[in-house]
Design a protein around this motif. Structure first.
Motif, PDB file in Angstrom:
ATOM      1  N   GLN A 172      11.206 -23.156  26.058  1.00 11.23           N
ATOM      2  CA  GLN A 172      11.054 -24.567  26.399  1.00 11.23           C
ATOM      3  C   GLN A 172       9.791 -25.140  25.769  1.00 11.23           C
ATOM      4  O   GLN A 172       8.715 -24.537  25.852  1.00 11.23           O
ATOM      5  N   TYR A 188      14.245 -24.883  22.702  1.00  6.54           N
ATOM      6  CA  TYR A 188      14.385 -24.513  21.304  1.00  6.54           C
ATOM      7  C   TYR A 188      14.992 -23.121  21.200  1.00  6.54           C
ATOM      8  O   TYR A 188      14.535 -22.184  21.871  1.00  6.54           O
ATOM      9  N   TYR A 189      15.992 -23.007  20.339  1.00  3.40           N
ATOM     10  CA  TYR A 189      16.699 -21.744  20.140  1.00  3.40           C
ATOM     11  C   TYR A 189      16.613 -21.334  18.677  1.00  3.40           C
ATOM     12  O   TYR A 189      16.704 -22.179  17.786  1.00  3.40           O
ATOM     13  N   SER A 219      23.289 -30.688  20.854  1.00  7.21           N
ATOM     14  CA  SER A 219      22.265 -29.894  20.187  1.00  7.21           C
ATOM     15  C   SER A 219      21.926 -30.497  18.831  1.00  7.21           C
ATOM     16  O   SER A 219      22.792 -31.045  18.147  1.00  7.21           O
ATOM     17  N   TRP A 221      16.462 -22.982  13.554  1.00  4.18           N
ATOM     18  CA  TRP A 221      16.081 -23.425  14.895  1.00  4.18           C
ATOM     19  C   TRP A 221      16.897 -24.668  15.240  1.00  4.18           C
ATOM     20  O   TRP A 221      17.052 -25.568  14.400  1.00  4.18           O
ATOM     21  N   ALA A 248      12.326 -30.269  24.424  1.00 10.53           N
ATOM     22  CA  ALA A 248      13.671 -29.681  24.431  1.00 10.53           C
ATOM     23  C   ALA A 248      13.551 -28.178  24.620  1.00 10.53           C
ATOM     24  O   ALA A 248      12.456 -27.621  24.548  1.00 10.53           O
ATOM     25  N   ASP A 296      10.139 -34.620  21.055  1.00  9.40           N
ATOM     26  CA  ASP A 296      10.376 -33.238  20.645  1.00  9.40           C
ATOM     27  C   ASP A 296      10.630 -32.326  21.836  1.00  9.40           C
ATOM     28  O   ASP A 296      10.967 -31.155  21.670  1.00  9.40           O
ATOM     29  N   ARG A 329      17.563 -27.414  18.796  1.00  7.08           N
ATOM     30  CA  ARG A 329      17.028 -27.758  20.100  1.00  7.08           C
ATOM     31  C   ARG A 329      18.073 -28.489  20.917  1.00  7.08           C
ATOM     32  O   ARG A 329      18.995 -29.106  20.373  1.00  7.08           O
ATOM     33  N   HIS A 330      17.903 -28.398  22.212  1.00 11.86           N
ATOM     34  CA  HIS A 330      18.892 -28.972  23.109  1.00 11.86           C
ATOM     35  C   HIS A 330      18.210 -29.541  24.335  1.00 11.86           C
ATOM     36  O   HIS A 330      17.330 -28.905  24.930  1.00 11.86           O
ATOM     37  N   GLY A 368      16.299 -18.975  24.003  1.00 15.11           N
ATOM     38  CA  GLY A 368      15.584 -20.242  24.043  1.00 15.11           C
ATOM     39  C   GLY A 368      14.190 -20.160  24.619  1.00 15.11           C
ATOM     40  O   GLY A 368      13.863 -19.258  25.400  1.00 15.11           O
TER      41      GLY A 368
END
Length: 125
Positions: A120, A93-94, A45, A36, A91, A89, A38-39, A118
């Protein structure tokens, strides 16, 4: 081809929990790693957590003790249990998947072969 579909994102207050899921299909790797990252728009990222087919895991210092990554091979689903969430936290998330013997380097997760679209996560104070 490989498809990764994330779910489980949402809005929570600080201190709350969320569990992200990533359903994987179409892959044929015998050895693999999943992760995982996040961006946040306008930033770089950040790799959050990774796990490989041997069960080894790696976590970013910012989430250690709060987040847990797991993989259910029977369901082909990757999870990220997130507890004690903080506003930082927040972001997109992918999830990501790659084949082979992965070193679990967090900075490489966003470069894995296959990425999801992703989900959110928003944490309010």
């Amino acid at each position: 081809g490989v498809e990764l579909v994330e779910s489980g994102g949402g809005s929570v207050q600080a201190g709350g929990s969320l569990r992200l899921s990533c359903a994987a299909s179409g892959y044929s790797y015998s050895r693999y790693c999943l992760g995982w990252f996040r961006h946040v728009l306008g930033t770089v990222s950040e790799g959050v957590a990774a796990i490989n087919s041997d069960g080894r895991t790696n976590y970013a210092d910012s989430v250690k003790g709060r987040f847990t990554i797991s993989w259910d091979g029977a369901k082909n689903t990757l999870y990220l249990q997130m507890n004690s969430l903080k506003p930082e936290d927040t972001a997109m998330y992918y999830c990501a998947l790659d084949g082979g013997a992965c070193p679990l380097a967090l900075e490489e997760i966003a470069e894995y072969n296959d990425l999801g679209h992703g989900t959110q996560v928003t944490v309010s104070s």
